[in-house]
Design an enzyme around this catalytic site. Sequence first.
Site, PDB file in Angstrom:
ATOM      1  CD  GLN A  77      -2.787   1.199   2.431  1.00 46.80           C
ATOM      2  OE1 GLN A  77      -2.266   1.490   3.503  1.00 46.80           O
ATOM      3  NE2 GLN A  77      -4.079   0.951   2.314  1.00 46.80           N
TER       4      GLN A  77
ATOM      5  CG  HIS B  56      -3.678   4.525   2.325  1.00 47.92           C
ATOM      6  ND1 HIS B  56      -5.036   4.714   2.483  1.00 47.92           N
ATOM      7  CD2 HIS B  56      -3.192   4.301   3.593  1.00 47.92           C
ATOM      8  CE1 HIS B  56      -5.340   4.610   3.767  1.00 47.92           C
ATOM      9  NE2 HIS B  56      -4.248   4.358   4.451  1.00 47.92           N
TER      10      HIS B  56
ATOM     11  CG  ASN C  15      -8.376   4.952   6.677  1.00 48.37           C
ATOM     12  OD1 ASN C  15      -9.586   4.884   6.480  1.00 48.37           O
ATOM     13  ND2 ASN C  15      -7.654   3.891   6.974  1.00 48.37           N
TER      14      ASN C  15
ATOM     15  CE1 TYR D 251      -2.692   8.792   7.852  1.00 47.18           C
ATOM     16  CE2 TYR D 251      -3.938   6.956   6.954  1.00 47.18           C
ATOM     17  CZ  TYR D 251      -3.281   7.557   8.016  1.00 47.18           C
ATOM     18  OH  TYR D 251      -3.209   6.930   9.235  1.00 47.18           O
TER      19      TYR D 251
ATOM     20  NE  ARG E 284      -7.924   0.177   3.432  1.00 40.16           N
ATOM     21  CZ  ARG E 284      -7.478   0.031   4.676  1.00 40.16           C
ATOM     22  NH1 ARG E 284      -6.510   0.792   5.137  1.00 40.16           N
ATOM     23  NH2 ARG E 284      -7.980  -0.897   5.467  1.00 40.16           N
TER      24      ARG E 284
ATOM     25  CG  ASN F 216      -5.852   9.955  10.494  1.00 43.59           C
ATOM     26  OD1 ASN F 216      -5.361  10.049  11.617  1.00 43.59           O
ATOM     27  ND2 ASN F 216      -5.655   8.897   9.715  1.00 43.59           N
TER      28      ASN F 216
ATOM     29  N   GLY G  90      -8.719  -7.325   8.852  1.00 44.69           N
ATOM     30  CA  GLY G  90      -7.581  -6.618   9.415  1.00 44.69           C
ATOM     31  C   GLY G  90      -7.082  -7.240  10.693  1.00 44.69           C
ATOM     32  NE  ARG G  91      -6.914  -2.843  15.431  1.00 45.42           N
ATOM     33  CZ  ARG G  91      -7.001  -1.965  16.403  1.00 45.42           C
ATOM     34  NH1 ARG G  91      -7.718  -2.248  17.476  1.00 45.42           N
ATOM     35  NH2 ARG G  91      -6.369  -0.804  16.322  1.00 45.42           N
TER      36      ARG G  91
END
Length: 383
Positions: free
Chosen positions: A108, A192, A195, A197, A244, A252, A341-342
């Site tokens: 990414q 990316h 989120n 960014y 993504r 953020n 993910g997690r």
Amino acid sequence: MEPTASLSPSLFDPIRVGAWTLPNRVVMAPLTRNRAPGQVPTALMATYYAQRARPDTGAGLIIAEATPVCPEGHGYADTPGLHTPEQVRAWRAVTDAVHAEGGHIVVQLWHVGRISHVALQPGGQPPVAPSAIRAAAKTYLVQDVDGRRVGGFVDVSEPRALRLDELPGIVAAYRQAALNAIEAGFDGIEIHAANGYLLDQFLRRGSNHRTDAYGGPIEHRARLLGEVMTAVTQAIGGERVGIRLSPVTPANDAQDDDPQPLFEYVVRQLAPLGLAYVHVIEGQTGGARDYQQGPQPFDYAALRRAYRDAGGRGAWMVNNGYDRALAEQALAQGADLVAFGRPFIANPDLTRRLPEGLPLNPLQRATLYGGGAEGYTDYPFAA
């Protein structure tokens, strides 16, 4: 190339995605772990990813952690870059380890924009952003305390607005990082644009107050993303490129009061590029799936239709809070891939545990960011 489909696709069926034939539809989502001191990947990282690429137990596709495209793109301590020869060589050890297990891995590509701190920027300069608006957000720093490296979260620094003449350099950094990724042995890249960014900052009215050709109406705010996507697909081929997006997440300090037309415009612009996949975070990243910005809930089915109706043939990847049942439901409703993910942090053998109904290892939250093998490569495989 259009992904293969069946009347009732299973999470564990193979699928053709872009340049790759994947053994299953389970994707390991990109997960920042802050374990690359000096911004260089390590042998421990190679072990971590190889564990999650093993045949019959690992992900069909691994998306490696967010990786900055240039020195100014860093915003968190100990994140690996992809902009120096040393980093490229070190990543090659990671991709070789994954490929030795028969896995597929993309990286990414990341520029954090305003989600950074002067301590992480070259020469202690302010972070860059579409507009000089400080985010209500934090970042992760590692500092020396009595001879020990101690990590913790701090407020981000106030950014400066990128000049118009600097934007071609941003595009060039993404293009070169894509080429570096292929040199490092990655099967492809993911841009990316989510989120909160840099690329997402340009998209959203909350962070983009520009009045030039990169601000204002939707088509202007989406211009930089379009230029980046065109550059990377021309450099390495669209069949090796994913993206993504996170239409409504507040991560953020990402804010836009009318995300539906914005993101439908974005996916229509992506459609002609021949992408491998589009990766969509549904709801609040790591939080509520029904989170919304604006006056009404976001229509993810309409987003997918906008992409398909514009000719987009890349696989449609969904993400956020999925378990097996919800994943199978998403596939039945038109998704092609599901990102976890997690669960992959604590369960390197997730694609064995899911179909067999085995219990999942509990996540050690204290070891998520920074550190060594503990909470990283020492999670047990199922007996």
